[in-house]
Design a protein around this motif. Structure first.
Motif, PDB file in Angstrom:
ATOM      1  N   LEU A  46      11.056  -7.308  -6.872  1.00  0.00           N
ATOM      2  CA  LEU A  46      11.816  -7.720  -5.697  1.00  0.00           C
ATOM      3  C   LEU A  46      11.573  -6.792  -4.514  1.00  0.00           C
ATOM      4  N   SER A  47      11.459  -5.491  -4.778  1.00  0.00           N
ATOM      5  CA  SER A  47      11.208  -4.533  -3.702  1.00  0.00           C
ATOM      6  C   SER A  47       9.817  -4.702  -3.115  1.00  0.00           C
ATOM      7  N   ALA A  48       8.855  -5.076  -3.962  1.00  0.00           N
ATOM      8  CA  ALA A  48       7.458  -5.174  -3.520  1.00  0.00           C
ATOM      9  C   ALA A  48       7.139  -6.511  -2.862  1.00  0.00           C
ATOM     10  N   THR A  49       8.056  -7.466  -2.905  1.00  0.00           N
ATOM     11  CA  THR A  49       7.793  -8.767  -2.286  1.00  0.00           C
ATOM     12  C   THR A  49       7.573  -8.595  -0.787  1.00  0.00           C
ATOM     13  N   PRO A  50       6.444  -9.042  -0.258  1.00  0.00           N
ATOM     14  CA  PRO A  50       6.124  -8.807   1.155  1.00  0.00           C
ATOM     15  C   PRO A  50       6.810  -9.785   2.105  1.00  0.00           C
ATOM     16  N   GLY A  51       8.141  -9.654   2.219  1.00  0.00           N
ATOM     17  CA  GLY A  51       8.890 -10.483   3.155  1.00  0.00           C
ATOM     18  C   GLY A  51       9.899 -11.387   2.479  1.00  0.00           C
ATOM     19  N   HIS A  52      10.509 -12.301   3.306  1.00  0.00           N
ATOM     20  CA  HIS A  52      11.471 -13.300   2.813  1.00  0.00           C
ATOM     21  C   HIS A  52      12.700 -12.620   2.223  1.00  0.00           C
ATOM     22  N   LEU A  53      13.287 -11.655   2.975  1.00  0.00           N
ATOM     23  CA  LEU A  53      14.345 -10.801   2.452  1.00  0.00           C
ATOM     24  C   LEU A  53      15.566 -11.577   1.976  1.00  0.00           C
ATOM     25  N   SER A  54      16.061 -12.536   2.774  1.00  0.00           N
ATOM     26  CA  SER A  54      17.274 -13.256   2.379  1.00  0.00           C
ATOM     27  C   SER A  54      17.070 -14.003   1.064  1.00  0.00           C
ATOM     28  N   TYR A  86      -1.418 -11.487   9.458  1.00  0.00           N
ATOM     29  CA  TYR A  86      -1.420 -11.068   8.057  1.00  0.00           C
ATOM     30  C   TYR A  86      -0.354 -10.024   7.734  1.00  0.00           C
ATOM     31  N   ALA A  87       0.106  -9.260   8.731  1.00  0.00           N
ATOM     32  CA  ALA A  87       1.082  -8.201   8.461  1.00  0.00           C
ATOM     33  C   ALA A  87       2.373  -8.797   7.914  1.00  0.00           C
ATOM     34  N   PRO A  88       2.837  -8.351   6.737  1.00  0.00           N
ATOM     35  CA  PRO A  88       4.004  -8.983   6.096  1.00  0.00           C
ATOM     36  C   PRO A  88       5.335  -8.464   6.616  1.00  0.00           C
ATOM     37  N   GLY A  89       5.528  -8.548   7.924  1.00  0.00           N
ATOM     38  CA  GLY A  89       6.819  -8.199   8.500  1.00  0.00           C
ATOM     39  C   GLY A  89       7.677  -9.437   8.644  1.00  0.00           C
ATOM     40  N   GLY A  90       8.830  -9.288   9.283  1.00  0.00           N
ATOM     41  CA  GLY A  90       9.678 -10.443   9.512  1.00  0.00           C
ATOM     42  C   GLY A  90       8.997 -11.442  10.428  1.00  0.00           C
ATOM     43  N   LEU A  91       9.225 -12.739  10.176  1.00  0.00           N
ATOM     44  CA  LEU A  91       8.586 -13.771  10.986  1.00  0.00           C
ATOM     45  C   LEU A  91       8.940 -13.592  12.461  1.00  0.00           C
ATOM     46  N   MET A 115      12.917   5.907   0.669  1.00  0.00           N
ATOM     47  CA  MET A 115      11.830   6.165   1.603  1.00  0.00           C
ATOM     48  C   MET A 115      10.467   6.226   0.915  1.00  0.00           C
ATOM     49  N   GLY A 116      10.397   6.860  -0.244  1.00  0.00           N
ATOM     50  CA  GLY A 116       9.118   6.963  -0.940  1.00  0.00           C
ATOM     51  C   GLY A 116       8.561   5.599  -1.302  1.00  0.00           C
ATOM     52  N   ALA A 117       9.438   4.734  -1.824  1.00  0.00           N
ATOM     53  CA  ALA A 117       9.004   3.390  -2.198  1.00  0.00           C
ATOM     54  C   ALA A 117       8.568   2.598  -0.974  1.00  0.00           C
ATOM     55  N   ALA A 118       9.346   2.688   0.103  1.00  0.00           N
ATOM     56  CA  ALA A 118       9.020   1.942   1.317  1.00  0.00           C
ATOM     57  C   ALA A 118       7.701   2.408   1.915  1.00  0.00           C
ATOM     58  N   ALA A 119       7.478   3.728   1.931  1.00  0.00           N
ATOM     59  CA  ALA A 119       6.229   4.264   2.477  1.00  0.00           C
ATOM     60  C   ALA A 119       5.030   3.823   1.643  1.00  0.00           C
ATOM     61  N   LEU A 120       5.206   3.841   0.326  1.00  0.00           N
ATOM     62  CA  LEU A 120       4.123   3.424  -0.564  1.00  0.00           C
ATOM     63  C   LEU A 120       3.782   1.958  -0.357  1.00  0.00           C
ATOM     64  N   LEU A 121       4.806   1.118  -0.287  1.00  0.00           N
ATOM     65  CA  LEU A 121       4.584  -0.322  -0.105  1.00  0.00           C
ATOM     66  C   LEU A 121       3.971  -0.624   1.263  1.00  0.00           C
ATOM     67  N   THR A 122       4.417   0.099   2.287  1.00  0.00           N
ATOM     68  CA  THR A 122       3.884  -0.139   3.627  1.00  0.00           C
ATOM     69  C   THR A 122       2.422   0.269   3.710  1.00  0.00           C
ATOM     70  N   ALA A 141      17.485  -3.845  -1.162  1.00  0.00           N
ATOM     71  CA  ALA A 141      17.809  -4.149   0.233  1.00  0.00           C
ATOM     72  C   ALA A 141      17.346  -3.038   1.174  1.00  0.00           C
ATOM     73  N   VAL A 142      17.565  -1.780   0.779  1.00  0.00           N
ATOM     74  CA  VAL A 142      17.172  -0.664   1.645  1.00  0.00           C
ATOM     75  C   VAL A 142      15.660  -0.543   1.722  1.00  0.00           C
ATOM     76  N   VAL A 143      14.974  -0.679   0.587  1.00  0.00           N
ATOM     77  CA  VAL A 143      13.504  -0.608   0.587  1.00  0.00           C
ATOM     78  C   VAL A 143      12.922  -1.692   1.489  1.00  0.00           C
ATOM     79  N   GLN A 144      13.440  -2.910   1.366  1.00  0.00           N
ATOM     80  CA  GLN A 144      12.925  -4.014   2.179  1.00  0.00           C
ATOM     81  C   GLN A 144      13.214  -3.780   3.668  1.00  0.00           C
ATOM     82  N   SER A 145      14.396  -3.275   3.999  1.00  0.00           N
ATOM     83  CA  SER A 145      14.727  -3.010   5.392  1.00  0.00           C
ATOM     84  C   SER A 145      13.853  -1.909   5.969  1.00  0.00           C
ATOM     85  N   LEU A 146      13.622  -0.855   5.195  1.00  0.00           N
ATOM     86  CA  LEU A 146      12.730   0.215   5.636  1.00  0.00           C
ATOM     87  C   LEU A 146      11.308  -0.295   5.830  1.00  0.00           C
TER      88      LEU A 146
END
Length: 347
Positions: free
Chosen positions: A121-129, A299-304, A263-270, A146-151
């Protein structure tokens, strides 16, 4: 009731003032895409420091409408004719998404000790809701997800303009736009169907309903030549600032300790997401000749909504960007459940 309304007004006003200050500071220091990145950074910092931040829903929807109108203003017959080359690009996007999703989940489990479900769930590239709605029926660390995805969204918002500037040399100063702007009558004529379509899409539970409704209305108006011109800067730039402010409000109520854990997880995923995005963009730039700016944003998996705003700022192909991000959301809708356990109810 009255106290609650007053509190909401004060909170919303304070948040918007902070966003405006962030935009002004970023612009003064020449930060890339200052009207988006400045508010996002400033409001995120204030939220983490304990300030309750929010943006009124009506203002949020107006912001999405303006960004959608701006995207539609870039539609022309040449862009639509180029759509025949998009299937190969969608394949490249799909490969990148699978690499980010499965590769990121594997790294979180192996290096940071995440359980399987929380890692996926943390590694999913987008579609947070959608991801958070899935997590309610599974054994997952929902606050961490939620925090990893927001970061991840915040870091991508700050990093994508910088990466685009480094790889393409594009001007991200957001100086005054060139060319004609929409006449006020044309703007009003577009806004009415945009609101109607946005309301309809929202009833149908379409993601980013008002943004996509406005883009469709604007695309029809500009494609037929009935409403020529770009959205005026006095309307577009505040909308970008509100978009950045919205990103920052994701961190309202989140503590510094939670940020540190995630933060570590978010940085790694980003880092993985940026690597996969750049690789796919380079491949399709070579194969199709599509500009790197357009490919990187698509291609960047940020918010639409966020990527849509960046595409307008950098004058990327709006139809290409919107179509690819809509495809990403649809793909994730079916991809993520396929890898989640079918019988693991939350206790």
């Amino acid at each position: 009731m009255r106290n609650g309304f007053k509190t909401g007004v004060v909170r919303g006003g304070t948040t918007l003032v902070l966003g405006a200050a962030g935009a002004g500071i970023a612009h003064a220091f020449g930060v890339p895409a200052p009207y988006l990145t400045g508010p996002a950074a400033m409001v995120s910092l204030a939220s983490v420091l304990g300030l309750r931040t929010s943006v009124p829903l009506v203002l949020r929807d107006i912001c999405f409408l303006v960004i959608g109108l701006s995207m539609g203003a870039g539609i022309n017959p040449e862009i639509l004719a180029a759509a025949a080359t998009w299937p190969l690009s969608l394949v490249a996007l799909s490969v990148a998404l699978v690499a980010i999703f499965l590769g990121g989940a594997g790294m979180l489990r192996r290096w940071l000790g995440f359980d399987k479900v929380s890692a996926l769930l943390s590694a999913t590239p987008g579609h947070l809701s959608y991801i958070l709605s899935l997590s309610t029926d599974l054994r997952a660390d929902i606050p961490m997800v939620a925090v990893v995805q927001s970061l991840r969204v915040l870091i991508l918002t700050l990093a994508v303009p910088l990466v685009v500037a480094l790889l393409s040399g594009a001007d991200l100063s957001m100086s005054a736009p060139t060319g004609a702007t929409l006449h006020l009558l044309h703007l009003a004529a577009l806004m009415l169907p945009a609101v109607a379509l946005g309301w309809l899409f929202k009833r149908l539970r379409v993601p980013a309903a008002f943004l996509l409704g406005a883009m469709l209305a604007s695309s029809l108006g500009h494609g037929t030549g009935l409403t020529p011109g770009a959205v005026p800067a006095w309307l577009a730039l505040p909308s970008f600032a509100i978009m950045g402010t919205l990103i920052g409000t994701r961190f309202s109520g989140i503590t510094a300790a939670q940020i540190a854990r995630a933060m570590g997880a978010a940085a790694l995923l980003t880092a993985l997401a940026l690597a996969a995005t750049v690789a796919a963009a380079l491949a399709m730039h070579w194969a199709l000749g599509v500009p790197m700016v357009t490919l990187l944003i698509a291609y960047a998996p940020g918010g639409l909504e966020t990527m849509a705003a960046i595409s307008v700022m950098l004058e990327a192909d709006p139809a290409f960007v919107a179509f690819h991000h809509a495809f990403r959301i649809i793909l994730l809708t079916f991809l993520v459940p396929a890898f989640l356990p079918r019988t693991e109810p939350q206790t």
